[in-house]
Design an enzyme around this catalytic site. Structure first.
Site, PDB file in Angstrom:
ATOM      1  N   CYS A  82      30.611 -40.656  -0.024  1.00 11.55           N
ATOM      2  CA  CYS A  82      29.933 -40.497   1.236  1.00 11.55           C
ATOM      3  C   CYS A  82      29.147 -41.581   1.546  1.00 11.55           C
ATOM      4  O   CYS A  82      28.305 -41.999   0.786  1.00 11.55           O
ATOM      5  CB  CYS A  82      29.236 -39.136   1.144  1.00 11.55           C
ATOM      6  SG  CYS A  82      28.305 -38.602   2.777  1.00 11.55           S
ATOM      7  N   CYS A 120      25.181 -40.313   1.859  1.00 14.57           N
ATOM      8  CA  CYS A 120      24.345 -40.158   0.661  1.00 14.57           C
ATOM      9  C   CYS A 120      25.008 -40.585  -0.635  1.00 14.57           C
ATOM     10  O   CYS A 120      24.269 -40.505  -1.744  1.00 14.57           O
ATOM     11  CB  CYS A 120      24.351 -38.520   0.723  1.00 14.57           C
ATOM     12  SG  CYS A 120      25.693 -37.500   0.099  1.00 14.57           S
ATOM     13  N   CYS A 139      30.754 -33.234   3.482  1.00 16.57           N
ATOM     14  CA  CYS A 139      30.110 -33.353   2.223  1.00 16.57           C
ATOM     15  C   CYS A 139      28.983 -32.423   1.775  1.00 16.57           C
ATOM     16  O   CYS A 139      28.082 -32.076   2.720  1.00 16.57           O
ATOM     17  CB  CYS A 139      29.299 -34.887   2.424  1.00 16.57           C
ATOM     18  SG  CYS A 139      28.297 -35.084   0.823  1.00 16.57           S
ATOM     19  N   CYS A 160      25.079 -33.734   1.901  1.00 12.78           N
ATOM     20  CA  CYS A 160      24.343 -33.925   2.996  1.00 12.78           C
ATOM     21  C   CYS A 160      24.858 -33.592   4.369  1.00 12.78           C
ATOM     22  O   CYS A 160      24.611 -33.641   5.455  1.00 12.78           O
ATOM     23  CB  CYS A 160      24.168 -35.537   3.040  1.00 12.78           C
ATOM     24  SG  CYS A 160      25.765 -36.443   3.371  1.00 12.78           S
ATOM     25  N   HIS A 211      29.879 -34.843   8.148  1.00 13.22           N
ATOM     26  CA  HIS A 211      31.342 -34.681   8.731  1.00 13.22           C
ATOM     27  C   HIS A 211      32.241 -35.691   8.252  1.00 13.22           C
ATOM     28  O   HIS A 211      32.055 -37.103   8.248  1.00 13.22           O
ATOM     29  CB  HIS A 211      31.512 -34.476  10.355  1.00 13.22           C
ATOM     30  CG  HIS A 211      32.960 -34.551  10.712  1.00 13.22           C
ATOM     31  ND1 HIS A 211      33.563 -33.264  10.823  1.00 13.22           N
ATOM     32  CD2 HIS A 211      33.770 -35.444  11.380  1.00 13.22           C
ATOM     33  CE1 HIS A 211      34.672 -33.574  11.405  1.00 13.22           C
ATOM     34  NE2 HIS A 211      34.935 -34.672  11.641  1.00 13.22           N
ATOM     35  N   HIS A 220      39.031 -33.263   8.434  1.00 12.56           N
ATOM     36  CA  HIS A 220      39.708 -31.826   8.177  1.00 12.56           C
ATOM     37  C   HIS A 220      40.600 -31.790   7.229  1.00 12.56           C
ATOM     38  O   HIS A 220      41.235 -32.731   6.617  1.00 12.56           O
ATOM     39  CB  HIS A 220      40.054 -31.568   9.728  1.00 12.56           C
ATOM     40  CG  HIS A 220      39.324 -31.396  10.775  1.00 12.56           C
ATOM     41  ND1 HIS A 220      39.149 -32.513  11.435  1.00 12.56           N
ATOM     42  CD2 HIS A 220      38.488 -30.337  11.390  1.00 12.56           C
ATOM     43  CE1 HIS A 220      38.042 -32.128  12.499  1.00 12.56           C
ATOM     44  NE2 HIS A 220      37.846 -30.852  12.283  1.00 12.56           N
ATOM     45  N   ARG A 255      46.446 -31.459   2.706  1.00 17.55           N
ATOM     46  CA  ARG A 255      45.966 -32.835   3.322  1.00 17.55           C
ATOM     47  C   ARG A 255      44.674 -32.946   3.947  1.00 17.55           C
ATOM     48  O   ARG A 255      44.320 -32.349   4.986  1.00 17.55           O
ATOM     49  CB  ARG A 255      47.033 -33.328   4.316  1.00 17.55           C
ATOM     50  CG  ARG A 255      46.820 -34.680   4.949  1.00 17.55           C
ATOM     51  CD  ARG A 255      47.740 -35.271   5.937  1.00 17.55           C
ATOM     52  NE  ARG A 255      48.061 -34.091   7.174  1.00 17.55           N
ATOM     53  CZ  ARG A 255      47.574 -34.123   8.397  1.00 17.55           C
ATOM     54  NH1 ARG A 255      46.671 -35.054   8.649  1.00 17.55           N
ATOM     55  NH2 ARG A 255      47.864 -33.028   9.139  1.00 17.55           N
ATOM     56  N   CYS A 287      42.445 -35.108   5.598  1.00 13.41           N
ATOM     57  CA  CYS A 287      42.565 -36.223   6.540  1.00 13.41           C
ATOM     58  C   CYS A 287      41.033 -36.368   6.826  1.00 13.41           C
ATOM     59  O   CYS A 287      40.328 -35.722   7.474  1.00 13.41           O
ATOM     60  CB  CYS A 287      43.234 -35.466   7.850  1.00 13.41           C
ATOM     61  SG  CYS A 287      43.555 -36.802   8.953  1.00 13.41           S
TER      62      CYS A 287
END
Length: 133
Positions: free
Chosen positions: A48, A51, A97, A100, A103, A106, A119, A121
């Site tokens: 991520c 974080c 995540c 934290c 976003h 999806h 999947r 994505c």
């Protein structure tokens, strides 16, 4: 259970690029085919950008031809959380995540049938590749 990382918007903005902030903290989406990550055989882990939590293993990445990095599974069940997303007139499942709430993208049920069938994505600006991990 690990405590969630919480920062103010000003702290996130100081840490991230404007595009990373827009995608990870404001649930944005980068333009398709604009990301950095191509499918390779290199061993490594994607973390991520907010974080530094490990999220996805390069060995589970595949070419979905959708314009974003795609994985058939996260590194572990505790790495990401999935949430309903009814924005933009669609019913999707958002991936964030677990550490934290950044976003990431999806998850869709159209991944490789020979593995998980999923999947993930993921926006490339929401992850950073750590080769050799």
């Amino acid at each position: 259970m690990r405590k969630k990382i919480e920062k103010s918007d000003a702290e996130w903005q100081a840490q991230l690029t404007p595009e990373q902030y827009r995608v990870t903290r404001q649930q944005g989406t980068e333009r398709p085919f604009s990301g950095d990550y191509q499918v390779t055989d290199e061993h490594g882990i994607y973390h991520c950008v907010c974080c530094n939590a490990p999220l996805f293993e390069n060995e589970h990445k595949f070419e979905a031809h959708c314009g974003w990095p795609s994985f058939d599974r996260p590194l572990g069940h505790a790495c990401v959380e999935e949430r309903p997303d009814d924005s933009h007139g669609m019913q999707r499942t958002e991936v964030v995540c677990a550490h934290c709430d950044a976003h990431l993208g999806h998850v869709f049920p159209d991944g490789p049938p020979e593995s998980t069938g999923l999947r993930y994505c993921i926006n490339s600006v929401s992850i950073a590749f750590h080769p050799g991990e």
